[in-house]
Every structure is written in structure tokens, then in C-alpha cells.
Design a protein around this motif. Structure first.
Motif, PDB file in Angstrom:
ATOM      1  N   LEU A  94      18.318  -3.257  -2.356  1.00 13.57           N
ATOM      2  CA  LEU A  94      17.124  -3.380  -1.510  1.00 13.57           C
ATOM      3  C   LEU A  94      16.825  -2.023  -0.867  1.00 13.57           C
ATOM      4  CD1 LEU A  94      14.903  -4.976  -0.091  1.00 13.57           C
ATOM      5  CD2 LEU A  94      16.609  -5.778   1.552  1.00 13.57           C
ATOM      6  N   ALA A  95      17.879  -1.276  -0.518  1.00  8.52           N
ATOM      7  CA  ALA A  95      17.691   0.048   0.098  1.00  8.52           C
ATOM      8  C   ALA A  95      16.839   0.944  -0.800  1.00  8.52           C
ATOM      9  CB  ALA A  95      19.047   0.696   0.363  1.00  8.52           C
ATOM     10  N   ASP A  96      17.106   0.918  -2.114  1.00 14.23           N
ATOM     11  CA  ASP A  96      16.339   1.769  -3.042  1.00 14.23           C
ATOM     12  C   ASP A  96      14.867   1.381  -3.054  1.00 14.23           C
ATOM     13  OD1 ASP A  96      18.634   3.093  -3.661  1.00 14.23           O
ATOM     14  OD2 ASP A  96      18.941   2.129  -5.618  1.00 14.23           O
ATOM     15  N   VAL A  97      14.615   0.065  -3.056  1.00 14.39           N
ATOM     16  CA  VAL A  97      13.228  -0.413  -3.100  1.00 14.39           C
ATOM     17  C   VAL A  97      12.507  -0.062  -1.798  1.00 14.39           C
ATOM     18  CG1 VAL A  97      11.831  -2.532  -3.134  1.00 14.39           C
ATOM     19  CG2 VAL A  97      13.655  -2.187  -4.827  1.00 14.39           C
ATOM     20  N   LEU A  98      13.182  -0.266  -0.672  1.00 13.40           N
ATOM     21  CA  LEU A  98      12.545   0.043   0.616  1.00 13.40           C
ATOM     22  C   LEU A  98      12.237   1.540   0.723  1.00 13.40           C
ATOM     23  CD1 LEU A  98      14.595  -2.217   3.083  1.00 13.40           C
ATOM     24  CD2 LEU A  98      12.259  -2.584   2.237  1.00 13.40           C
ATOM     25  N   ARG A  99      13.164   2.366   0.255  1.00 11.38           N
ATOM     26  CA  ARG A  99      12.932   3.817   0.344  1.00 11.38           C
ATOM     27  C   ARG A  99      11.763   4.228  -0.548  1.00 11.38           C
ATOM     28  NH1 ARG A  99      19.027   4.439   0.798  1.00 11.38           N
ATOM     29  NH2 ARG A  99      19.226   4.527   3.065  1.00 11.38           N
ATOM     30  N   ARG A 100      11.716   3.653  -1.766  1.00  7.44           N
ATOM     31  CA  ARG A 100      10.597   3.970  -2.648  1.00  7.44           C
ATOM     32  C   ARG A 100       9.270   3.528  -2.059  1.00  7.44           C
ATOM     33  NH1 ARG A 100      11.974   5.128  -8.245  1.00  7.44           N
ATOM     34  NH2 ARG A 100      14.181   5.509  -8.006  1.00  7.44           N
TER      35      ARG A 100
ATOM     36  N   THR B 153       6.488 -12.050 -16.206  1.00  5.15           N
ATOM     37  CA  THR B 153       5.470 -11.061 -16.588  1.00  5.15           C
ATOM     38  C   THR B 153       4.284 -11.058 -15.621  1.00  5.15           C
ATOM     39  OG1 THR B 153       4.580 -12.671 -18.146  1.00  5.15           O
ATOM     40  CG2 THR B 153       6.028 -10.956 -19.043  1.00  5.15           C
ATOM     41  N   ASP B 154       4.016 -12.189 -14.955  1.00  3.25           N
ATOM     42  CA  ASP B 154       2.903 -12.221 -13.982  1.00  3.25           C
ATOM     43  C   ASP B 154       3.369 -11.877 -12.574  1.00  3.25           C
ATOM     44  OD1 ASP B 154       1.517 -13.337 -16.069  1.00  3.25           O
ATOM     45  OD2 ASP B 154       1.945 -15.400 -15.429  1.00  3.25           O
ATOM     46  N   TRP B 155       4.671 -11.805 -12.387  1.00  2.00           N
ATOM     47  CA  TRP B 155       5.236 -11.692 -11.046  1.00  2.00           C
ATOM     48  C   TRP B 155       5.064 -10.272 -10.482  1.00  2.00           C
ATOM     49  CZ3 TRP B 155       9.371  -8.651  -9.359  1.00  2.00           C
ATOM     50  CH2 TRP B 155       9.940  -8.986  -8.124  1.00  2.00           C
ATOM     51  N   ARG B 156       4.825 -10.183  -9.166  1.00  2.00           N
ATOM     52  CA  ARG B 156       4.789  -8.891  -8.469  1.00  2.00           C
ATOM     53  C   ARG B 156       5.548  -9.043  -7.167  1.00  2.00           C
ATOM     54  NH1 ARG B 156       2.842  -8.172 -12.559  1.00  2.00           N
ATOM     55  NH2 ARG B 156       0.882  -7.207 -13.208  1.00  2.00           N
ATOM     56  N   LEU B 157       6.239  -7.983  -6.765  1.00  2.00           N
ATOM     57  CA  LEU B 157       6.830  -7.955  -5.426  1.00  2.00           C
ATOM     58  C   LEU B 157       5.992  -7.006  -4.574  1.00  2.00           C
ATOM     59  CD1 LEU B 157       9.145  -8.498  -3.372  1.00  2.00           C
ATOM     60  CD2 LEU B 157      10.238  -6.434  -4.277  1.00  2.00           C
ATOM     61  N   ALA B 158       5.458  -7.499  -3.452  1.00  2.00           N
ATOM     62  CA  ALA B 158       4.690  -6.634  -2.551  1.00  2.00           C
ATOM     63  C   ALA B 158       5.565  -6.254  -1.362  1.00  2.00           C
ATOM     64  CB  ALA B 158       3.437  -7.367  -2.073  1.00  2.00           C
ATOM     65  N   VAL B 159       5.634  -4.974  -1.061  1.00  3.03           N
ATOM     66  CA  VAL B 159       6.351  -4.487   0.120  1.00  3.03           C
ATOM     67  C   VAL B 159       5.292  -3.863   1.032  1.00  3.03           C
ATOM     68  CG1 VAL B 159       8.235  -3.028   0.959  1.00  3.03           C
ATOM     69  CG2 VAL B 159       8.347  -4.012  -1.348  1.00  3.03           C
ATOM     70  N   TRP B 160       5.228  -4.335   2.282  1.00  6.80           N
ATOM     71  CA  TRP B 160       4.115  -3.936   3.154  1.00  6.80           C
ATOM     72  C   TRP B 160       4.547  -3.979   4.612  1.00  6.80           C
ATOM     73  CZ3 TRP B 160       2.289  -7.719   6.630  1.00  6.80           C
ATOM     74  CH2 TRP B 160       2.828  -9.013   6.429  1.00  6.80           C
ATOM     75  N   GLY B 161       3.711  -3.438   5.497  1.00  4.29           N
ATOM     76  CA  GLY B 161       3.987  -3.557   6.925  1.00  4.29           C
ATOM     77  C   GLY B 161       3.935  -2.224   7.655  1.00  4.29           C
ATOM     78  N   ASP B 162       3.919  -2.299   8.992  1.00  2.74           N
ATOM     79  CA  ASP B 162       3.758  -1.072   9.796  1.00  2.74           C
ATOM     80  C   ASP B 162       5.029  -0.226   9.852  1.00  2.74           C
ATOM     81  OD1 ASP B 162       5.356  -2.519  11.504  1.00  2.74           O
ATOM     82  OD2 ASP B 162       3.969  -2.512  13.203  1.00  2.74           O
ATOM     83  N   GLY B 163       6.108  -0.721   9.238  1.00  2.00           N
ATOM     84  CA  GLY B 163       7.339   0.067   9.162  1.00  2.00           C
ATOM     85  C   GLY B 163       7.370   0.981   7.938  1.00  2.00           C
ATOM     86  N   LEU B 164       6.280   0.977   7.153  1.00  2.00           N
ATOM     87  CA  LEU B 164       6.187   1.877   5.998  1.00  2.00           C
ATOM     88  C   LEU B 164       5.300   3.071   6.355  1.00  2.00           C
ATOM     89  CD1 LEU B 164       5.584  -0.537   2.956  1.00  2.00           C
ATOM     90  CD2 LEU B 164       7.752   0.320   3.877  1.00  2.00           C
ATOM     91  N   ALA B 165       5.517   4.174   5.662  1.00  2.00           N
ATOM     92  CA  ALA B 165       4.716   5.379   5.931  1.00  2.00           C
ATOM     93  C   ALA B 165       3.284   5.206   5.448  1.00  2.00           C
ATOM     94  CB  ALA B 165       5.364   6.579   5.237  1.00  2.00           C
ATOM     95  N   GLY B 166       3.070   4.387   4.420  1.00  2.03           N
ATOM     96  CA  GLY B 166       1.736   4.248   3.837  1.00  2.03           C
ATOM     97  C   GLY B 166       1.377   2.803   3.569  1.00  2.03           C
ATOM     98  N   PRO B 167       0.436   2.572   2.646  1.00  2.00           N
ATOM     99  CA  PRO B 167      -0.017   1.215   2.348  1.00  2.00           C
ATOM    100  C   PRO B 167       1.020   0.409   1.571  1.00  2.00           C
ATOM    101  CG  PRO B 167      -1.061   2.781   0.862  1.00  2.00           C
ATOM    102  CD  PRO B 167      -0.258   3.593   1.846  1.00  2.00           C
ATOM    103  N   ALA B 168       0.688  -0.859   1.330  1.00  2.00           N
ATOM    104  CA  ALA B 168       1.571  -1.753   0.581  1.00  2.00           C
ATOM    105  C   ALA B 168       1.881  -1.183  -0.802  1.00  2.00           C
ATOM    106  CB  ALA B 168       0.906  -3.121   0.450  1.00  2.00           C
ATOM    107  N   VAL B 169       3.100  -1.455  -1.279  1.00  2.00           N
ATOM    108  CA  VAL B 169       3.515  -0.985  -2.598  1.00  2.00           C
ATOM    109  C   VAL B 169       3.907  -2.197  -3.421  1.00  2.00           C
ATOM    110  CG1 VAL B 169       5.182   0.474  -3.833  1.00  2.00           C
ATOM    111  CG2 VAL B 169       4.395   1.133  -1.550  1.00  2.00           C
ATOM    112  N   GLU B 170       3.480  -2.243  -4.683  1.00  2.00           N
ATOM    113  CA  GLU B 170       3.845  -3.373  -5.553  1.00  2.00           C
ATOM    114  C   GLU B 170       4.813  -2.933  -6.635  1.00  2.00           C
ATOM    115  OE1 GLU B 170       0.336  -6.720  -5.556  1.00  2.00           O
ATOM    116  OE2 GLU B 170       0.718  -5.571  -7.384  1.00  2.00           O
ATOM    117  N   PHE B 171       5.728  -3.840  -6.979  1.00  2.00           N
ATOM    118  CA  PHE B 171       6.664  -3.607  -8.076  1.00  2.00           C
ATOM    119  C   PHE B 171       6.510  -4.735  -9.082  1.00  2.00           C
ATOM    120  CE2 PHE B 171       8.448  -1.613  -4.352  1.00  2.00           C
ATOM    121  CZ  PHE B 171       9.050  -0.454  -4.804  1.00  2.00           C
TER     122      PHE B 171
END
Ligand SMILES: Nc1nc2c(c(=O)[nH]1)N[C@H]1C(S)=C(S)[C@@H](COP(=O)(O)O)O[C@H]1N2
Ligand SMILES: [Mo]
Length: 420
Positions: free
Chosen positions: A187-193, A114-132
Motif C-alpha cells: 500500500l505504501a508504494d501505491v500511496l507514494r505513487r 478488466t473493468d476494475w479501477r482503484l481510485a486514490v483521492w483526498g486532501d492528503g495527496l499533493a494533486g488530483p485523484a489517481v486511478e490504477f
């Protein structure tokens, strides 16, 4: 928008050139420290001191592993627990979580979903970091897949015991592997989102377990770059193992499953994923998980990708069999290269070979169970051998090509027993 995936071989060759030219970026570690690791990796250290106590007596506990480790099921090796193959007899295709080997660089962290978050970030994304959040991941379309996780160093101890070669690392016999049914999100779905762009070349998943310190060098958190082509192909963010939430030791709440690749790629306790437009380097694809030694470049081979071909009997080492009685020998074979095609067994040390009966339809990224009848005749020592061939045409050789860290042992293992 998916980039055209280069072949794995092309990826290997490219990264190797980038690494030698210094074109890739060190992620979270000084380049000087990476070079020290590489230098250390090219020198082999003896395995003998590690091997002796572990094979003589199974220890009761490994520091940092949460689940019970009964000695009939596991052999403890440092912070790791190896599955005793004999304990898999009769367990079915899937390895129950309570018999699945554990490879921990440090200790199993306790993480509340319940406290866990996955952060996806980096210059290979179109925008800022995204959390799930955990619930957000679970709400995405799920897929289920049977896959083994196997340490690249599985069977390493046979370089020493069968080939008299010095190698460094955990002195596994054949039990640093398990096969489970994993459920999770692609992982493809998460990266695309998260807004993956065509410019991304590598992703870097990182664990939430403690930083690793090796020989005085702080390596940082366990992390291993993965080319975008593999990330978009068949990689899962898994939250279930054999129909239950992931247990703490196997990556709760979410881990990566990278089918057929070296165990280290399957990052446990996933915390964040960097998406990069530049090739990335970490200790786990430079000094570690490359092949060093005679026949390899000074900077090592290309980073390891697929696991190799192996076979194991579900028989305890030194087991006793009464002469003149009918036995059914059982075991398993697997290959990271292609589905297993056939398995041959010899009960006389390799003079005569017989086809084993396969009990599963061979599938990529999984193992097959097999059996072979045996009526032992003469009392005394006997050597059992099993040799697999996969659909790419590869057969386990008599001798494995050595490397200083003892990765990817693929030779036929001599399994010594006694007829009484
Ligand atoms: N975060 C993190 N992920 C990790 C590791 C680790 O120590 N920390 N060990 C790796 C190695 S070397 C292997 S072989 C597999 C082992 O997975 P298991 O412990 O679930 O069997 O996890 C990989 N993922
Ligand atoms: Mo591993």
C-alpha cells in the motif's frame, strides 16, 4: 517523505480524544447517526437466538456466498460461513481457499478485473485523484506474505456459553479465522505513487459491495479508517491468495491485507482509498469495533487494532475417542500481539498441563500448528483445553474481560468430547 509512525497506543489515545471532542470528521455518515450507533453499542443484546439453530444443524447455503459450503467444512451463520476447525486437520499451514471462512456484511459482488479501477483521492495527496487499473497494479513490484485474517468477533459465542454473558453479533465459535499466502503490492508504494503528503493522517479504504443498512441506519459501503503509520508499514493490496487470483468471496480482484489487525481492516473488493489530513470516523471505528460496557468510557474504547491470543483443537465438538487407544490431538494457536512462544494442552479439564509440540516456526501475524499425544482412560465426558503464550509474555486467561459486542475473546476454550 514517510512521516514518523506514532506507536499504535499513541494512535489509539489520540483518536479517542479527538472522537470525544468531536474533532474528527465523519466520513459518509451523519454524526447524529454515528452517535445513535454508539448508544446502541453500549447495550448488549442476547446471543442465544442466533446460537441455537447454527450449532444444531449446519445450513446448506449462505445467501450471497459464491463458493460451495459443504456442511462438513462450514457452519453457515447468516450471510457468513465459519470454518469447522476439524476440517483443517492435515491441511497444512495455509488454509485452502475452499475452506477459508467468509464474513460478508451483504453479498459477494461479481467484479471483472478488466473493468476494475482503484481510485486514490483526498486532501492528503499533493494533486488530483489517481486511478490504477488491475494491470497497472500487477506491473508494480510485488511482495508475498503469510498472514491470518481473523474476525474481531471470533469465539464470541463463548462469552455466552462459558461466561453466561450477553453479547451481540454473529455467534462464531473459533473458526472465523484463516491463514493464507497473499501476494500483492505494498500500500505504501501505491500511496507514494499517488502523491501522499506529510500532512496525511488517515486513509479510508472502501469496498465495492452493497451499502450496509443496520437497524434502519444506512451505514454506507464497508469502510474503515487506517492510520497512515500502519498503512505505510506492512499493509498489502493483495490480488493473489495461495498462488491463485483472489476468489470472489475473498475480495476479487483486490483486497487489503492488514497483518495482525482486526478482520474488518482487511477491506475486500477494494474500490477507492481516501487520503485525509483529518482523522476520519466511519461506523466501523466508532459504534463498531470499539469495546463498550463496564470499565469502558461511554463513547467506547479506542478503535480496535491488533487481534488477541487464541488456540483451537482440530477436533469436532462432541467427538468420540475410544478408551485405551493412543491419539494425537492437533490444533493451532495464534496471536496478533507477538509470535506464539509455547502451547500447553490439558486433557483432564485443567488439572495437569503438558507442552504441545510446535510444528511451525512461530511468526508474527501467522499461526502455529501443534500436536499433543493422549491416551484416554476412563469412558465418559472429557474436556480438552489448549493455552498459548506469546513472545510478549501474554498467556490466555481462564476468563475473558467482557464487552457488549463480544470482541477479542481470549480465554481458554473448553472443548468437550467423549471417551467411549
Ligand atoms: N468490502 C468488504 N470488506 C470486508 C467485509 C465486508 O463485508 N465487505 N468484511 C470484513 C470482515 S468483518 C472480516 S472478518 C473480513 C473477512 O474476510 P474473508 O471473508 O475473506 O474471510 O473481511 C472484512 N472485509
Ligand atoms: Mo469481522
Amino acid at each position: 517523505m514517510s512521516p514518523v509512525p506514532p506507536s499504535e497506543a499513541a494512535y489509539d489515545a489520540l483518536r479517542l480524544r479527538q472522537w470525544s471532542r468531536g474533532a474528527a470528521r465523519s466520513a459518509g455518515i451523519a454524526r447524529r447517526d454515528l452517535l445513535r450507533l454508539v448508544a446502541a453499542a453500549s447495550a448488549a443484546a442476547p446471543l442465544a437466538p442466533l446460537l441455537a439453530p447454527a450449532t444444531a444443524h449446519a445450513a446448506a447455503a449462505a445467501p450471497g456466498i459464491v463458493k460451495p459450503l459443504p456442511p462438513e467444512v462450514f457452519t453457515v451463520r447468516g450471510t457468513n460461513a465459519e470454518t469447522n476447525f476439524a476440517a483443517l486437520r492435515g491441511t497444512g499451514l495455509l488454509t485452502p481457499a475452499d475452506r477459508f471462512f467468509v464474513r460478508n456484511h451483504t453479498v459477494t459482488p461479481r467484479i471483472d478485473a478488466t473493468d476494475w479501477r482503484l481510485a486514490v483521492w483526498g486532501d492528503g495527496l499533493a494533486g488530483p485523484a489517481v486511478e490504477f487499473t488491475y494491470d497497472e497494479l500487477r506491473a508494480l513490484p510485488s511482495v508475498t506474505r503469510t498472514a491470518f485474517v481473523e474476525c474481531a468477533g471470533n469465539a464470541r459465542s463463548y462469552y455466552t456459553t462459558q461466561q453466561s454473558q450477553q453479547v451481540s453479533g454473529t455467534a462464531w465459535t473459533l473458526g472465523a479465522i484463516g491463514t493464507a499466502r497473499w501476494r500483492g503490492v505494498r500500500l505504501a508504494d501505491v500511496l507514494r505513487r499517488a502523491g501522499l503528503t506529510r500532512r496525511a493522517v488517515d486513509i479510508l479504504p472502501r469496498g465495492l459491495d452493497d451499502e450496509v443498512v443496520s437497524d434502519g441506519i444506512v451505514l454506507g459501503r464497508v469502510r474503515r479508517p487506517l492510520p497512515v503509520a500502519k498503512a505505510l508499514d506492512d499493509v498489502l493490496l493483495a490480488y493473489e491468495m495461495n498462488g491463485e487470483p483472489l476468489p470472489p468471496d475473498h475480495g476479487h480482484p483486490v483486497r487489503l491485507i492488514v497483518p495482525s489487525w482486526v478482520g474488518i481492516a482487511n477491506i475486500k473488493w477494494l474500490g477507492d482509498i481516501e487520503v485525509s489530513t483529518r482523522p476520519l470516523l466511519s461506523p466501523w471505528n466508532t459504534g463498531l469495533y470499539r469495546l463498550f460496557g463496564p470499565g469502558y468510557p461511554a463513547e467506547g474504547s479506542a478503535p480496535l487494532t491488533r487481534q488477541t491470543l487464541k488456540s483451537a483443537f482440530e477436533v469436532a465438538p462432541g467427538a468420540e475417542f475410544p478408551a485405551g487407544r493412543h491419539q494425537v490431538l492437533t490444533g493451532r494457536s495464534w496471536s496478533g500481539g507477538a509470535p506464539v512462544r509455547s502451547v500447553e494442552v490439558s486433557t483432564d479439564g485443567g488439572t495437569r498441563w503438558h507442552r504441545a509440540r510446535l510444528h511451525d516456526v512461530p511468526r508474527a501475524g501467522s499461526w502455529v500448528r501443534w500436536s499433543a499425544p493422549w491416551v484416554p482412560r476412563t469412558p465418559g465426558p472429557a474436556v480438552l483445553l489448549a493455552r498459548a503464550t506469546d513472545r510478549s509474555g501474554r498467556t490466555q486467561p481462564a476468563v475473558a474481560a467482557p464487552n457488549t459486542q463480544g470482541y477479542l475473546f481470549d480465554a481458554v476454550v473448553r472443548h468437550e468430547v467423549r471417551v467411549v
